[in-house]
Design a protein around this motif. Structure first.
Motif, PDB file in Angstrom:
ATOM      1  N   LEU A   1       0.814  -1.210   0.000  1.00 18.28           N
ATOM      2  CA  LEU A   1       0.000   0.000   0.000  1.00 18.28           C
ATOM      3  C   LEU A   1       0.849   1.262   0.000  1.00 18.28           C
ATOM      4  O   LEU A   1       0.468   2.278  -0.577  1.00 18.28           O
ATOM      5  CB  LEU A   1      -0.932  -0.004   1.222  1.00 18.28           C
ATOM      6  N   LYS A   2       2.033   1.202   0.637  1.00 23.41           N
ATOM      7  CA  LYS A   2       2.879   2.376   0.751  1.00 23.41           C
ATOM      8  C   LYS A   2       3.686   2.638  -0.510  1.00 23.41           C
ATOM      9  O   LYS A   2       4.016   3.782  -0.820  1.00 23.41           O
ATOM     10  CB  LYS A   2       3.828   2.242   1.950  1.00 23.41           C
ATOM     11  N   ILE A   3       4.055   1.590  -1.237  1.00 22.19           N
ATOM     12  CA  ILE A   3       4.928   1.816  -2.396  1.00 22.19           C
ATOM     13  C   ILE A   3       4.219   1.565  -3.726  1.00 22.19           C
ATOM     14  O   ILE A   3       4.855   1.595  -4.768  1.00 22.19           O
ATOM     15  CB  ILE A   3       6.197   0.947  -2.311  1.00 22.19           C
ATOM     16  N   TRP A   4       2.901   1.360  -3.677  1.00 23.00           N
ATOM     17  CA  TRP A   4       2.191   1.064  -4.917  1.00 23.00           C
ATOM     18  C   TRP A   4       2.340   2.187  -5.942  1.00 23.00           C
ATOM     19  O   TRP A   4       2.532   1.947  -7.138  1.00 23.00           O
ATOM     20  CB  TRP A   4       0.722   0.803  -4.638  1.00 23.00           C
ATOM     21  N   HIS A   5       2.292   3.449  -5.469  1.00 28.27           N
ATOM     22  CA  HIS A   5       2.373   4.556  -6.410  1.00 28.27           C
ATOM     23  C   HIS A   5       3.727   4.618  -7.101  1.00 28.27           C
ATOM     24  O   HIS A   5       3.847   5.156  -8.202  1.00 28.27           O
ATOM     25  CB  HIS A   5       2.095   5.882  -5.702  1.00 28.27           C
ATOM     26  N   GLU A   6       4.755   4.031  -6.468  1.00 23.83           N
ATOM     27  CA  GLU A   6       6.072   3.975  -7.097  1.00 23.83           C
ATOM     28  C   GLU A   6       6.241   2.723  -7.956  1.00 23.83           C
ATOM     29  O   GLU A   6       7.136   2.653  -8.788  1.00 23.83           O
ATOM     30  CB  GLU A   6       7.163   4.008  -6.025  1.00 23.83           C
ATOM     31  N   SER A   7       5.395   1.732  -7.740  1.00 25.65           N
ATOM     32  CA  SER A   7       5.560   0.443  -8.411  1.00 25.65           C
ATOM     33  C   SER A   7       4.709   0.295  -9.659  1.00 25.65           C
ATOM     34  O   SER A   7       4.921  -0.634 -10.431  1.00 25.65           O
ATOM     35  CB  SER A   7       5.215  -0.701  -7.434  1.00 25.65           C
ATOM     36  N   GLY A   8       3.727   1.173  -9.821  1.00 30.52           N
ATOM     37  CA  GLY A   8       2.789   1.004 -10.931  1.00 30.52           C
ATOM     38  C   GLY A   8       3.471   0.948 -12.287  1.00 30.52           C
ATOM     39  O   GLY A   8       3.198   0.062 -13.099  1.00 30.52           O
ATOM     40  N   ARG A   9       4.371   1.891 -12.552  1.00 26.40           N
ATOM     41  CA  ARG A   9       5.075   1.910 -13.845  1.00 26.40           C
ATOM     42  C   ARG A   9       5.926   0.661 -14.009  1.00 26.40           C
ATOM     43  O   ARG A   9       5.969   0.065 -15.089  1.00 26.40           O
ATOM     44  CB  ARG A   9       5.961   3.156 -13.932  1.00 26.40           C
ATOM     45  N   LEU A  10       6.617   0.264 -12.953  1.00 25.11           N
ATOM     46  CA  LEU A  10       7.462  -0.922 -13.030  1.00 25.11           C
ATOM     47  C   LEU A  10       6.651  -2.181 -13.295  1.00 25.11           C
ATOM     48  O   LEU A  10       7.098  -3.081 -14.001  1.00 25.11           O
ATOM     49  CB  LEU A  10       8.266  -1.086 -11.738  1.00 25.11           C
ATOM     50  N   LEU A  11       5.446  -2.243 -12.724  1.00 24.95           N
ATOM     51  CA  LEU A  11       4.589  -3.407 -12.949  1.00 24.95           C
ATOM     52  C   LEU A  11       4.245  -3.539 -14.427  1.00 24.95           C
ATOM     53  O   LEU A  11       4.292  -4.636 -14.991  1.00 24.95           O
ATOM     54  CB  LEU A  11       3.308  -3.290 -12.117  1.00 24.95           C
ATOM     55  N   ILE A  12       3.942  -2.427 -15.059  1.00 22.53           N
ATOM     56  CA  ILE A  12       3.567  -2.460 -16.478  1.00 22.53           C
ATOM     57  C   ILE A  12       4.729  -2.944 -17.336  1.00 22.53           C
ATOM     58  O   ILE A  12       4.570  -3.845 -18.176  1.00 22.53           O
ATOM     59  CB  ILE A  12       3.087  -1.070 -16.946  1.00 22.53           C
ATOM     60  N   ILE A  13       5.914  -2.378 -17.145  1.00 20.72           N
ATOM     61  CA  ILE A  13       7.053  -2.784 -17.963  1.00 20.72           C
ATOM     62  C   ILE A  13       7.503  -4.201 -17.613  1.00 20.72           C
ATOM     63  O   ILE A  13       7.994  -4.943 -18.469  1.00 20.72           O
ATOM     64  CB  ILE A  13       8.216  -1.773 -17.854  1.00 20.72           C
ATOM     65  N   PHE A  14       7.312  -4.612 -16.353  1.00 20.10           N
ATOM     66  CA  PHE A  14       7.622  -5.986 -15.975  1.00 20.10           C
ATOM     67  C   PHE A  14       6.722  -6.963 -16.738  1.00 20.10           C
ATOM     68  O   PHE A  14       7.192  -7.993 -17.251  1.00 20.10           O
ATOM     69  CB  PHE A  14       7.435  -6.184 -14.475  1.00 20.10           C
ATOM     70  N   LEU A  15       5.435  -6.655 -16.831  1.00 20.72           N
ATOM     71  CA  LEU A  15       4.503  -7.518 -17.557  1.00 20.72           C
ATOM     72  C   LEU A  15       4.798  -7.510 -19.061  1.00 20.72           C
ATOM     73  O   LEU A  15       4.671  -8.532 -19.727  1.00 20.72           O
ATOM     74  CB  LEU A  15       3.064  -7.068 -17.294  1.00 20.72           C
ATOM     75  N   ILE A  16       5.220  -6.347 -19.582  1.00 23.10           N
ATOM     76  CA  ILE A  16       5.626  -6.284 -20.988  1.00 23.10           C
ATOM     77  C   ILE A  16       6.829  -7.193 -21.219  1.00 23.10           C
ATOM     78  O   ILE A  16       6.897  -7.930 -22.218  1.00 23.10           O
ATOM     79  CB  ILE A  16       5.960  -4.827 -21.383  1.00 23.10           C
ATOM     80  N   SER A  17       7.771  -7.157 -20.301  1.00 21.79           N
ATOM     81  CA  SER A  17       8.950  -8.018 -20.407  1.00 21.79           C
ATOM     82  C   SER A  17       8.566  -9.492 -20.336  1.00 21.79           C
ATOM     83  O   SER A  17       9.126 -10.330 -21.043  1.00 21.79           O
ATOM     84  CB  SER A  17       9.943  -7.668 -19.296  1.00 21.79           C
ATOM     85  N   ALA A  18       7.577  -9.812 -19.486  1.00 19.97           N
ATOM     86  CA  ALA A  18       7.092 -11.195 -19.395  1.00 19.97           C
ATOM     87  C   ALA A  18       6.479 -11.652 -20.710  1.00 19.97           C
ATOM     88  O   ALA A  18       6.626 -12.816 -21.114  1.00 19.97           O
ATOM     89  CB  ALA A  18       6.080 -11.318 -18.262  1.00 19.97           C
ATOM     90  N   ILE A  19       5.787 -10.732 -21.391  1.00 11.54           N
ATOM     91  CA  ILE A  19       5.245 -11.046 -22.715  1.00 11.54           C
ATOM     92  C   ILE A  19       6.385 -11.396 -23.670  1.00 11.54           C
ATOM     93  O   ILE A  19       6.276 -12.299 -24.505  1.00 11.54           O
ATOM     94  CB  ILE A  19       4.427  -9.861 -23.260  1.00 11.54           C
ATOM     95  N   GLY A  20       7.519 -10.705 -23.516  1.00 11.51           N
ATOM     96  CA  GLY A  20       8.692 -11.013 -24.324  1.00 11.51           C
ATOM     97  C   GLY A  20       9.194 -12.423 -24.089  1.00 11.51           C
ATOM     98  O   GLY A  20       9.591 -13.126 -25.029  1.00 11.51           O
TER      99      GLY A  20
ATOM    100  N   SER B   1      12.036  -2.393 -26.969  1.00 14.36           N
ATOM    101  CA  SER B   1      11.237  -1.786 -28.041  1.00 14.36           C
ATOM    102  C   SER B   1       9.950  -1.178 -27.489  1.00 14.36           C
ATOM    103  O   SER B   1       9.649  -0.001 -27.737  1.00 14.36           O
ATOM    104  CB  SER B   1      10.909  -2.835 -29.107  1.00 14.36           C
ATOM    105  N   LEU B   2       9.193  -1.975 -26.735  1.00 17.40           N
ATOM    106  CA  LEU B   2       7.940  -1.452 -26.179  1.00 17.40           C
ATOM    107  C   LEU B   2       8.213  -0.465 -25.048  1.00 17.40           C
ATOM    108  O   LEU B   2       7.433   0.465 -24.818  1.00 17.40           O
ATOM    109  CB  LEU B   2       7.070  -2.609 -25.678  1.00 17.40           C
ATOM    110  N   GLY B   3       9.311  -0.663 -24.326  1.00 22.86           N
ATOM    111  CA  GLY B   3       9.682   0.308 -23.297  1.00 22.86           C
ATOM    112  C   GLY B   3       9.939   1.673 -23.898  1.00 22.86           C
ATOM    113  O   GLY B   3       9.536   2.708 -23.341  1.00 22.86           O
ATOM    114  N   LYS B   4      10.615   1.700 -25.043  1.00 18.36           N
ATOM    115  CA  LYS B   4      10.837   2.961 -25.748  1.00 18.36           C
ATOM    116  C   LYS B   4       9.526   3.542 -26.261  1.00 18.36           C
ATOM    117  O   LYS B   4       9.275   4.756 -26.142  1.00 18.36           O
ATOM    118  CB  LYS B   4      11.800   2.718 -26.916  1.00 18.36           C
TER     119      LYS B   4
END
Length: 403
Positions: free
Chosen positions: A85-104, A335-338
């Motif tokens: 709950l305390k670090i969610w606002h800092e983790s949101g962007r990382l979660l998205i790129i992490f899932l994109i990387s998992a798609i890779g 690529s998607l990160g860019k």
């Protein structure tokens, strides 16, 4: 293969594992070259070199003990300060790129399997293990090897490939910020912040791991709580695994995979406790330090099986299979990160967390001085323990149906 230290030399092997883990931390905090490389890579490479020189054995009950006891104990300790709950606002962007990387990783596994399915025996299960490992780290590899009951010789070949490629890829990721091409194409706010600091007498790792006040009570609560959480989690997972029938239907199979898996239960219970009673965990000093030291012992162990002669002899095609997955993971991530305007540091750490797991990503963030990303990548990367098992299982069954 005969080695200077035999597999049953328990004390000598423990002395090496713990001693080299300690040495890696010292080097990381004392010397700039080791800090830039990261203590995790120093630990892994040192073990890899000694294993390939025939000093230490490639397999031993001591290494099994690290997987069985040291790794589970380290996970809660590393998560004690990770209140979602305390670090969610800092983790949101990382979660998205992490899932994109998992798609890779998934795309890489599909492409690689399509190209090599007729050349490698048992490839569906190898694909399951490696794709699971490259979505959340080596913990998933072990879980999927057990789930599919993969023959020991296949596991040995695959784990050697897995660890060697992981080490090589980490070196690539560490080197990327030094190239002007990547600095010009991506935002680098954390790198810029590190370069603006006036801390010429300290490495990034030494600056992060500052001396702090710690009492005997802290050590007792940290270690004692971790033992209790691991014991309760593993027992609950065992109970649910026995209660829920295997392969009854899709819903029960998924439910059993979620609450009947040791590491998923361990991670879930720890995060739940930290979120529900944060003040208890926040008052414990030293938990992150103890957990990190334990995970450095694990880094040493995962470097041991990376025997280059064994790869050349037994698994050159498996090496090619895994290399394709890593390459496509990197291609998709950057690529998607860019495209979606992610920072270079976020992409590097997310791809690292996919291939090596949350602890290697956190170690890299610490070693580079990206301190604001340490907690978030540890939390986001931990999700790889969950989705990695699902991805590996799904791909394993799908690929098996195609053979």
């Amino acid at each position: 293969m005969n080695t200077l230290i035999s597999p049953d030399e328990t004390w000598l092997l423990w002395a090496f594992l713990v001693g080299w883990a300690a040495a890696s931390i010292y080097l990381e905090q004392r010397f700039e070259w080791a800090s830039k490389l990261s203590g995790a890579i120093v630990a892994l490479l040192g073990a890899m070199v000694l294993a390939n020189l025939g000093v230490i054995p490639i397999e031993s009950p001591v290494y099994d003990a690290v997987w069985s006891y040291v790794v589970p104990l380290s996970i809660p300790l590393l998560l004690f300060q990770s209140n979602i709950l305390k670090i969610w606002h800092e983790s949101g962007r990382l979660l998205i790129i992490f899932l994109i990387s998992a798609i890779g990783t998934v795309a890489g596994a599909i492409v690689s399997f399509t190209l090599l399915k007729d050349l490698i025996p048992g490839l569906p299960h190898i694909a399951a293990m490696i794709s699971g490992s490259y979505t959340g780290g080596s913990v998933n590899f072990a879980a999927l090897a057990s789930r599919f009951d993969v023959p020991g010789e296949t596991v040995s070949s695959a784990v050697v490939v897995d660890n060697l490629l992981m080490a090589v890829y980490f070196l690539v990721l560490i080197a990327l910020p030094a190239f002007g091409f990547f600095r010009n194409k991506f935002g680098t706010p954390h790198i810029d912040e590190v370069e603006s600091r006036d801390e010429v007498d300290k490495t990034a790792a030494a600056s992060y791991w500052k001396r702090k006040e710690i009492a005997l009570n802290d050590i007792a609560l940290a270690v004692g709580t971790s033992f209790v959480i691991v014991a309760v989690s593993f027992k609950l997972a065992e109970v649910f695994s026995n209660l829920i029938p295997e392969d009854a239907n899709i819903f029960l199979t998924i439910l059993r995979a979620i609450i009947g898996d040791n590491y998923l239960m361990l991670t879930t219970l720890t995060l739940l406790l930290v979120t529900l009673i944060p003040r208890y965990f926040e008052r414990i000093n030293g938990a992150q330090e103890i957990g990190t030291f334990l995970i450095y012992i694990f880094f040493v162990v995962i470097g041991v099986p990376a025997s280059i002669p064994l790869i050349i002899q037994n698994a050159p095609l498996i090496l090619l299979f895994a290399a394709i997955i890593v390459f496509i993971n990197m291609l998709v991530s950057f690529s998607l990160g860019k495209l979606f305007k992610f920072d270079l540091e976020e992409i590097i750490l997310s791809s690292n967390a996919n291939i090596g797991g949350p602890t290697t990503a956190a170690a890299m963030a610490i070693s580079r001085g990206w301190t604001k990303l340490v907690g978030p990548i540890l939390i986001v990367g931990t999700l790889g323990y969950i989705i990695g098992n699902y991805i590996g299982t799904a791909l394993g069954f799908w690929f098996s149906s195609m053979m």
